[in-house]
Every structure is written in C-alpha cells, then in structure tokens.
Enzyme design. Structure first.
Site, PDB file in Angstrom:
ATOM      1  CE  LYS A 178      -4.072  -2.196   2.259  1.00 41.75           C
ATOM      2  NZ  LYS A 178      -5.073  -2.049   3.118  1.00 41.75           N
ATOM      3  CE1 TYR A 194      -9.113  -3.260  -0.130  1.00 41.05           C
ATOM      4  CE2 TYR A 194      -8.430  -1.347  -1.106  1.00 41.05           C
ATOM      5  CZ  TYR A 194      -8.264  -2.598  -0.286  1.00 41.05           C
ATOM      6  OH  TYR A 194      -7.025  -2.700   0.107  1.00 41.05           O
ATOM      7  NE  ARG A 196      -2.070  -5.763   7.217  1.00 41.85           N
ATOM      8  CZ  ARG A 196      -3.257  -6.547   6.659  1.00 41.85           C
ATOM      9  NH1 ARG A 196      -3.322  -7.731   7.411  1.00 41.85           N
ATOM     10  NH2 ARG A 196      -3.753  -6.566   5.490  1.00 41.85           N
ATOM     11  CG  ASN A 212      -3.723  -2.556   6.657  1.00 41.06           C
ATOM     12  OD1 ASN A 212      -3.474  -2.095   5.452  1.00 41.06           O
ATOM     13  ND2 ASN A 212      -4.519  -3.224   6.888  1.00 41.06           N
ATOM     14  CG  HIS A 260      -5.440  -6.509  -0.247  1.00 42.42           C
ATOM     15  ND1 HIS A 260      -6.426  -6.281   0.677  1.00 42.42           N
ATOM     16  CD2 HIS A 260      -5.434  -7.274  -1.320  1.00 42.42           C
ATOM     17  CE1 HIS A 260      -7.237  -7.386  -0.089  1.00 42.42           C
ATOM     18  NE2 HIS A 260      -6.724  -7.806  -1.299  1.00 42.42           N
ATOM     19  CD  GLU A 268      -8.705  -9.469  -3.547  1.00 41.50           C
ATOM     20  OE1 GLU A 268      -9.216  -9.221  -2.964  1.00 41.50           O
ATOM     21  OE2 GLU A 268      -7.420  -9.606  -3.309  1.00 41.50           O
TER      22      GLU A 268
HETATM   23  P1  CMP Z   1      -7.237  -4.677   3.467  1.00 39.88           P
HETATM   24  O1  CMP Z   1      -6.866  -6.411   3.620  1.00 39.88           O
HETATM   25  O2  CMP Z   1      -6.579  -3.991   2.348  1.00 39.88           O
HETATM   26  O3  CMP Z   1      -8.948  -4.739   3.251  1.00 39.88           O
HETATM   27  C1  CMP Z   1      -9.813  -3.690   3.465  1.00 39.88           C
HETATM   28  C2  CMP Z   1      -9.043  -2.898   4.266  1.00 39.88           C
HETATM   29  O4  CMP Z   1     -10.186  -1.838   4.772  1.00 39.88           O
HETATM   30  C3  CMP Z   1      -8.350  -3.434   5.378  1.00 39.88           C
HETATM   31  O5  CMP Z   1      -7.096  -3.996   4.850  1.00 39.88           O
HETATM   32  C4  CMP Z   1      -8.053  -2.056   6.267  1.00 39.88           C
HETATM   33  O6  CMP Z   1      -6.844  -1.360   5.673  1.00 39.88           O
HETATM   34  C5  CMP Z   1      -9.395  -1.279   5.839  1.00 39.88           C
HETATM   35  N1  CMP Z   1      -9.851  -1.216   7.265  1.00 39.88           N
HETATM   36  C6  CMP Z   1     -10.214   0.123   7.803  1.00 39.88           C
HETATM   37  N2  CMP Z   1     -11.194  -0.185   8.843  1.00 39.88           N
HETATM   38  C7  CMP Z   1     -11.418  -1.369   8.899  1.00 39.88           C
HETATM   39  C8  CMP Z   1     -12.119  -2.246   9.688  1.00 39.88           C
HETATM   40  N3  CMP Z   1     -12.824  -1.689  10.762  1.00 39.88           N
HETATM   41  N4  CMP Z   1     -12.160  -3.548   9.319  1.00 39.88           N
HETATM   42  C9  CMP Z   1     -11.557  -4.229   8.283  1.00 39.88           C
HETATM   43  N5  CMP Z   1     -10.850  -3.312   7.541  1.00 39.88           N
HETATM   44  C10 CMP Z   1     -10.768  -1.936   7.941  1.00 39.88           C
END
Ligand code: CMP
Length: 140
Positions: free
Chosen positions: A10, A50, A103, A113, A116, A127
């Site tokens: 990211k 997303y 992470r 974070n 992904h 994906e």
């Molecule tokens: P990712 O694996 O990219 O998939 C969705 C993303 O939403 C997740 O990582 C987080 O970076 C983001 N996100 C933000 N808030 C939340 C939450 N409460 N629960 C899950 N994902 C979240």
C-alpha cells in the site's frame, strides 16, 4: 495445494521504501512473484477493487488512502500461498499484529496497514484477474 494470491504493498509502505524488504519476506517463505506492476490507482479503480466493502463505514477512508500514492501489486504463487501471505502480513489492525509480521513491523493504522492480501481462493482469482487479466502473469 499450490495456490495464487494477490498482494498489494500500500501507499504507506511504498513511501517508506520497503518494497524490497517485503519481497524478501515473500521469497524467504517460498512464495514466487509471478506478476508485478506499480500503479497509482484512480478513485474508480480503488472503489471497484474494494467493492465488497462499499457499504462499510470505513470505505471512503480506505479508498482515499489507497489513491494517496502509488501501490505495488504482485501475484504470489506457492504451496498454501493465501494462508502463507496472511501469516506474513499479520493482523489487519497493526495494533494487534505481532512483531516480525509485515504489519507489525511497518504499519501505522488500520487504513495505513502496509499490505493487502486475498482472503480466500475465490477472492484471489477475482483480484488477480482485476490487475493481471488472462495473460499478465509469468508462471514458471
Ligand atoms: P485490506 O486487507 O486491504 O482490506 C480492506 C481494508 O480496509 C483493510 O485491509 C484495512 O486497511 C481497511 N479497514 C479500515 N477499517 C477497517 C475495519 N474496521 N475492518 C477491516 N478493515 C478495515
């Protein structure tokens, strides 16, 4: 079984200049990078990628963050690649991620974070197709 999974480094981790460190972790775990591209996503692309989260309260913040800078996208292949990549990444919320995970070592917040990774075979297929289509991979 040998699987493929979609990984995104990211904008926060790209900005920290740790692409190589993260690639080293994939390779040390026995995962092969069989496709890779750097892309600065448009809002439309990020919303589409997303789409499963469209109704979640964090959707707008997630999309805004994902378009804040370039991302590095790769397809990883190997034995149990989906679970292996998730183990390497650590918990979604960096506050819960163990040291030694991507992470745990690099992420700042639940949006920023670092990485992904696909969560299941069906989402991995969707994906991977989103970024690499039918002929964008170099398996060997
Ligand atoms: P990712 O694996 O990219 O998939 C969705 C993303 O939403 C997740 O990582 C987080 O970076 C983001 N996100 C933000 N808030 C939340 C939450 N409460 N629960 C899950 N994902 C979240």
């Amino acid at each position: 079984a040998v699987e493929r999974t979609l990984s995104i480094i990211k904008p926060d981790a790209v900005a920290k200049n740790v692409i190589g460190d993260i690639y080293r972790r994939f390779e040390n775990a026995g995962l092969r990078i069989i496709g890779a591209r750097m892309v600065h996503l448009s809002r439309e692309q990020a919303e589409s990628f997303y789409a499963v989260h469209a109704e979640r309260p964090f959707f707008d913040a997630l999309v805004s963050f994902m378009i804040s800078g370039p991302v590095m996208v790769q397809c990883l292949e190997g034995e149990d690649a989906i679970a292996k990549n998730r183990d390497l990444m650590g918990a979604t919320n960096p506050k819960e991620a163990e040291a030694g995970t991507i992470r745990g070592d690099f992420a700042e917040s639940i949006d920023a974070n670092a990485v992904h990774g696909s969560d299941a075979p069906d989402t991995a297929a969707t994906e991977i197709d989103f970024f690499f289509g039918q002929d964008g991979l170099c398996p060997r």
